[in-house]
Motif scaffolding. Structure first.
Motif, PDB file in Angstrom:
ATOM      1  N   MET A 124      24.059  -4.440 -21.324  1.00 41.93           N
ATOM      2  CA  MET A 124      25.202  -3.665 -21.187  1.00 41.93           C
ATOM      3  C   MET A 124      25.790  -3.462 -19.615  1.00 41.93           C
ATOM      4  O   MET A 124      24.835  -3.969 -18.945  1.00 41.93           O
ATOM      5  N   SER A 125      26.762  -3.193 -19.503  1.00 43.68           N
ATOM      6  CA  SER A 125      27.350  -2.870 -18.052  1.00 43.68           C
ATOM      7  C   SER A 125      28.373  -1.716 -17.906  1.00 43.68           C
ATOM      8  O   SER A 125      28.952  -1.828 -18.877  1.00 43.68           O
ATOM      9  N   LYS A 126      28.304  -1.282 -16.785  1.00 45.46           N
ATOM     10  CA  LYS A 126      29.272  -0.160 -16.671  1.00 45.46           C
ATOM     11  C   LYS A 126      30.493  -0.877 -15.868  1.00 45.46           C
ATOM     12  O   LYS A 126      31.603  -0.527 -15.899  1.00 45.46           O
ATOM     13  N   LEU A 134      27.663 -11.485 -14.541  1.00 46.14           N
ATOM     14  CA  LEU A 134      26.432 -10.888 -14.098  1.00 46.14           C
ATOM     15  C   LEU A 134      25.638 -11.843 -13.195  1.00 46.14           C
ATOM     16  O   LEU A 134      24.781 -11.588 -12.300  1.00 46.14           O
ATOM     17  N   LYS A 135      26.323 -12.969 -12.930  1.00 43.92           N
ATOM     18  CA  LYS A 135      25.810 -13.911 -12.034  1.00 43.92           C
ATOM     19  C   LYS A 135      25.558 -13.294 -10.607  1.00 43.92           C
ATOM     20  O   LYS A 135      26.594 -12.811  -9.954  1.00 43.92           O
ATOM     21  N   ASP A 136      24.202 -13.301 -10.026  1.00 43.24           N
ATOM     22  CA  ASP A 136      23.814 -12.877  -8.810  1.00 43.24           C
ATOM     23  C   ASP A 136      23.685 -11.493  -8.754  1.00 43.24           C
ATOM     24  O   ASP A 136      23.360 -10.740  -7.614  1.00 43.24           O
ATOM     25  N   LYS A 137      24.022 -10.663  -9.698  1.00 40.48           N
ATOM     26  CA  LYS A 137      23.938  -9.183  -9.798  1.00 40.48           C
ATOM     27  C   LYS A 137      22.462  -8.811 -10.278  1.00 40.48           C
ATOM     28  O   LYS A 137      21.605  -9.606 -11.022  1.00 40.48           O
ATOM     29  N   GLU A 138      22.264  -7.486 -10.169  1.00 39.18           N
ATOM     30  CA  GLU A 138      21.078  -6.858 -10.659  1.00 39.18           C
ATOM     31  C   GLU A 138      21.074  -6.552 -12.033  1.00 39.18           C
ATOM     32  O   GLU A 138      21.923  -6.060 -12.390  1.00 39.18           O
ATOM     33  N   VAL A 139      20.096  -6.785 -12.977  1.00 39.80           N
ATOM     34  CA  VAL A 139      20.087  -6.400 -14.115  1.00 39.80           C
ATOM     35  C   VAL A 139      18.664  -5.484 -14.389  1.00 39.80           C
ATOM     36  O   VAL A 139      17.564  -5.981 -14.162  1.00 39.80           O
ATOM     37  N   TYR A 140      18.574  -4.319 -14.656  1.00 37.62           N
ATOM     38  CA  TYR A 140      17.387  -3.375 -14.973  1.00 37.62           C
ATOM     39  C   TYR A 140      16.911  -3.641 -16.317  1.00 37.62           C
ATOM     40  O   TYR A 140      17.843  -3.840 -17.360  1.00 37.62           O
ATOM     41  N   LEU A 141      15.657  -3.882 -16.540  1.00 31.56           N
ATOM     42  CA  LEU A 141      15.107  -4.255 -17.926  1.00 31.56           C
ATOM     43  C   LEU A 141      13.378  -3.795 -17.768  1.00 31.56           C
ATOM     44  O   LEU A 141      13.038  -3.871 -16.603  1.00 31.56           O
ATOM     45  N   VAL A 142      12.934  -3.936 -18.742  1.00 31.58           N
ATOM     46  CA  VAL A 142      11.192  -4.107 -18.929  1.00 31.58           C
ATOM     47  C   VAL A 142      11.224  -5.674 -18.877  1.00 31.58           C
ATOM     48  O   VAL A 142      11.474  -6.259 -19.819  1.00 31.58           O
ATOM     49  N   GLU A 143      10.660  -6.034 -17.553  1.00 29.41           N
ATOM     50  CA  GLU A 143      10.388  -7.383 -17.340  1.00 29.41           C
ATOM     51  C   GLU A 143       9.208  -8.167 -18.353  1.00 29.41           C
ATOM     52  O   GLU A 143       8.327  -7.257 -18.780  1.00 29.41           O
ATOM     53  N   ALA A 182      21.844   8.318 -14.713  1.00 31.02           N
ATOM     54  CA  ALA A 182      22.060   9.148 -13.349  1.00 31.02           C
ATOM     55  C   ALA A 182      22.075   8.540 -12.172  1.00 31.02           C
ATOM     56  O   ALA A 182      22.793   9.146 -11.261  1.00 31.02           O
ATOM     57  N   ASN A 183      21.993   6.980 -11.962  1.00 30.04           N
ATOM     58  CA  ASN A 183      22.163   6.605 -10.912  1.00 30.04           C
ATOM     59  C   ASN A 183      23.551   5.347 -11.068  1.00 30.04           C
ATOM     60  O   ASN A 183      23.280   4.447 -11.756  1.00 30.04           O
ATOM     61  N   PRO A 184      24.420   5.749 -10.060  1.00 33.33           N
ATOM     62  CA  PRO A 184      25.719   4.902 -10.282  1.00 33.33           C
ATOM     63  C   PRO A 184      25.374   3.386  -9.596  1.00 33.33           C
ATOM     64  O   PRO A 184      26.107   2.538  -9.986  1.00 33.33           O
ATOM     65  N   ASP A 185      24.356   3.307  -9.165  1.00 31.00           N
ATOM     66  CA  ASP A 185      23.606   1.904  -8.518  1.00 31.00           C
ATOM     67  C   ASP A 185      23.443   1.109  -9.333  1.00 31.00           C
ATOM     68  O   ASP A 185      23.271  -0.331  -9.238  1.00 31.00           O
ATOM     69  N   ILE A 186      23.031   1.741 -10.412  1.00 28.90           N
ATOM     70  CA  ILE A 186      22.335   0.664 -11.907  1.00 28.90           C
ATOM     71  C   ILE A 186      23.758   0.504 -12.517  1.00 28.90           C
ATOM     72  O   ILE A 186      23.922   1.274 -13.464  1.00 28.90           O
ATOM     73  N   GLN A 187      24.161  -0.680 -12.407  1.00 24.93           N
ATOM     74  CA  GLN A 187      25.427  -1.134 -13.078  1.00 24.93           C
ATOM     75  C   GLN A 187      24.997  -1.793 -14.429  1.00 24.93           C
ATOM     76  O   GLN A 187      25.934  -1.771 -15.538  1.00 24.93           O
ATOM     77  N   ASN A 188      23.887  -2.657 -14.359  1.00 28.27           N
ATOM     78  CA  ASN A 188      23.551  -3.383 -15.531  1.00 28.27           C
ATOM     79  C   ASN A 188      22.396  -3.373 -16.242  1.00 28.27           C
ATOM     80  O   ASN A 188      21.254  -3.202 -15.436  1.00 28.27           O
ATOM     81  N   ALA A 189      22.072  -3.415 -17.365  1.00 31.41           N
ATOM     82  CA  ALA A 189      20.836  -3.179 -17.913  1.00 31.41           C
ATOM     83  C   ALA A 189      20.793  -3.706 -19.279  1.00 31.41           C
ATOM     84  O   ALA A 189      21.931  -4.061 -20.045  1.00 31.41           O
ATOM     85  N   ALA A 190      19.600  -3.904 -19.777  1.00 25.05           N
ATOM     86  CA  ALA A 190      19.092  -4.314 -21.235  1.00 25.05           C
ATOM     87  C   ALA A 190      18.067  -3.316 -21.882  1.00 25.05           C
ATOM     88  O   ALA A 190      16.897  -3.221 -20.946  1.00 25.05           O
ATOM     89  N   ALA A 191      18.201  -3.029 -22.854  1.00 22.09           N
ATOM     90  CA  ALA A 191      17.389  -2.025 -23.718  1.00 22.09           C
ATOM     91  C   ALA A 191      17.350  -2.062 -24.944  1.00 22.09           C
ATOM     92  O   ALA A 191      18.288  -2.998 -25.620  1.00 22.09           O
ATOM     93  N   TRP A 192      16.610  -1.436 -25.749  1.00 15.94           N
ATOM     94  CA  TRP A 192      16.530  -1.449 -27.068  1.00 15.94           C
ATOM     95  C   TRP A 192      16.653  -0.037 -27.607  1.00 15.94           C
ATOM     96  O   TRP A 192      16.282   0.900 -27.054  1.00 15.94           O
ATOM     97  N   LEU A 200      24.467   4.061 -24.135  1.00 17.71           N
ATOM     98  CA  LEU A 200      25.864   3.537 -24.375  1.00 17.71           C
ATOM     99  C   LEU A 200      26.828   4.782 -24.460  1.00 17.71           C
ATOM    100  O   LEU A 200      27.594   5.008 -23.945  1.00 17.71           O
ATOM    101  N   ALA A 201      26.081   5.838 -25.236  1.00 17.26           N
ATOM    102  CA  ALA A 201      26.570   6.944 -25.400  1.00 17.26           C
ATOM    103  C   ALA A 201      27.003   8.065 -24.307  1.00 17.26           C
ATOM    104  O   ALA A 201      28.043   8.672 -24.100  1.00 17.26           O
ATOM    105  N   GLY A 202      25.881   7.775 -23.364  1.00 14.57           N
ATOM    106  CA  GLY A 202      26.120   8.720 -22.241  1.00 14.57           C
ATOM    107  C   GLY A 202      26.721   8.273 -20.933  1.00 14.57           C
ATOM    108  O   GLY A 202      27.229   9.011 -19.932  1.00 14.57           O
ATOM    109  N   ALA A 203      27.137   6.998 -21.014  1.00 21.84           N
ATOM    110  CA  ALA A 203      27.815   6.205 -19.983  1.00 21.84           C
ATOM    111  C   ALA A 203      29.249   5.734 -20.523  1.00 21.84           C
ATOM    112  O   ALA A 203      29.171   4.645 -21.325  1.00 21.84           O
TER     113      ALA A 203
END
Length: 361
Positions: A124-126, A134-143, A182-192, A200-203
């Motif tokens: 997902m992404s904001k 997403l190229k060259d962007k940060e993606v937060y996830l459980v590596e 909570a963090n506007p700097d986190i724009q992209n993430a992958a989760a389950w 998705l509901a909160g943002a």
């Protein structure tokens, strides 16, 4: 259930080197008492109902054995227990069967497939409107988890080379939802789920770029057993398989027949009927052994296992000693081997599903 990390895999490789010989010799014998572990996840919850309802005992009694089923709080800990021979079977993500016990030297068989993620896992992404953005962007996830695998597949299927084209940032599954919201700097993430649903509901500005429904079957959940234990004790695999499909038949029937199963699962998952439905709706259960047998023996499953092993090797999850993607042999249901046929450590065993489908249990 979804967290396989490089450090964990390397630790298991070390510990398994010490344990493998004793576990193999201890397992290579007939016995009458077995232990099965699972962690709290929608695809594994029927196992708990089997125990509470008496269905499991009925099937165990049929074969003159005892099967103890237990929830385990720590997913990785449950796999370590399996490696040590303290559990005869355990519920895992399919990728973790390869990168943990199999990569660590334990001859492991996938003998019961429960489900695959059909939208539970989300990229997902904001701000991005496509995967290409997403190229060259940060993606937060459980590596090194299935989220990492999902991201890689999303990039490849959208014309990119893979995870090297983005900047992954590791974050724990316990923290990712709160951090994303909570963090506007986190724009992209992958989760389950349930985290992905909360995110998705909160943002409200978030957009789903890719989810596991686009790679059906690839993020699968299974029960694995020590190959030698299953070989020496076929009654164990038969009883567990029979009890599982009796339970799934009730779940599939719906209405009054499914109600006690659904009630148990919702309670165990800490949710209500509506919350359970959102999880089941994005989980593809193999409700019948015939469906499971078709999937396990399908040529596409071989392709999935090939993709999983390539990703796992590229991410270093085979351990430091592995010099090639072919270092570990994976035997598919038809006997075909991916990798080293002299070092088969993961086997896709469709025999129990076929036996159940043919009415032979």
């Amino acid at each position: 259930m979804k967290c396989s990390f490089r450090a964990i895999a390397q630790f298991i490789l070390f510990s398994t080197a010490v344990l493998a010989a004793s576990v193999t010799s201890a397992a290579a014998e007939a016995k009458t008492s077995f232990k099965v572990g699972y962690t709290i996840y929608v695809g594994f919850m029927p196992m708990g109902y089997m125990k509470e309802s008496g269905i499991l005992k009925k099937w165990a009694d049929k074969y003159g054995i005892e099967i103890e089923v237990m929830p385990v709080n720590d997913y990785v800990g449950s796999i370590n227990q399996f490696i040590a021979g303290e559990l005869d079977a355990v519920g895992v993500a399919g990728m973790d069967a390869l990168t943990m016990p199999a990569a660590g030297g334990v001859d492991t068989s996938i003998f019961l497939i429960t489900d695959y993620s059909n939208g539970n896992d989300v990229l997902m992404s904001k701000s991005a409107t496509s995967v290409a953005d997403l190229k060259d962007k940060e993606v937060y996830l459980v590596e090194y988890s299935v989220s990492h695998y999902l991201l890689n597949r999303a990039l490849v299927l959208n014309g990119m080379s893979g995870v090297g084209e983005v900047k992954t940032v590791n974050i724990s599954d316990a923290d990712i939802a709160a951090a994303y919201l909570a963090n506007p700097d986190i724009q992209n993430a992958a989760a389950w789920k349930p985290m992905s649903a909360d995110m998705l509901a909160g943002a409200s500005e978030s957009k789903v770029l890719f989810d596991s429904a686009q790679i059906p079957g690839e993020i699968m959940d299974v029960f694995i057993g020590n190959t030698q234990v299953l070989k020496d004790n076929p009654a164990f695999g038969k009883a567990l398989t029979g009890a599982w499909y009796e339970t799934l038949a009730a779940l599939k029937a719906g209405g009054d027949e499914a109600k006690p199963v659904n009630d148990y699962m919702a309670s165990a998952l800490g949710t209500d009927e509506a919350g359970l439905k959102t999880q089941i709706d994005t989980t593809f259960f193999f409700y019948t052994p015939a469906e499971a047998n078709v999937f396990l023996t399908d040529a596409k499953t071989g392709t999935i296992m090939d993709d999983i092993r390539k990703f796992s090797f590229d991410r270093g999850l085979f351990g430091q000693g592995a010099t090639s993607v072919d270092a570990i042999g994976i035997e598919l249901a038809d006997g075909t081997v991916l990798g080293d046929p002299a070092n088969i450590k993961l086997r896709v065993d469709a025999s129990y599903a076929k036996l159940a489908a043919d009415g032979g249990l």
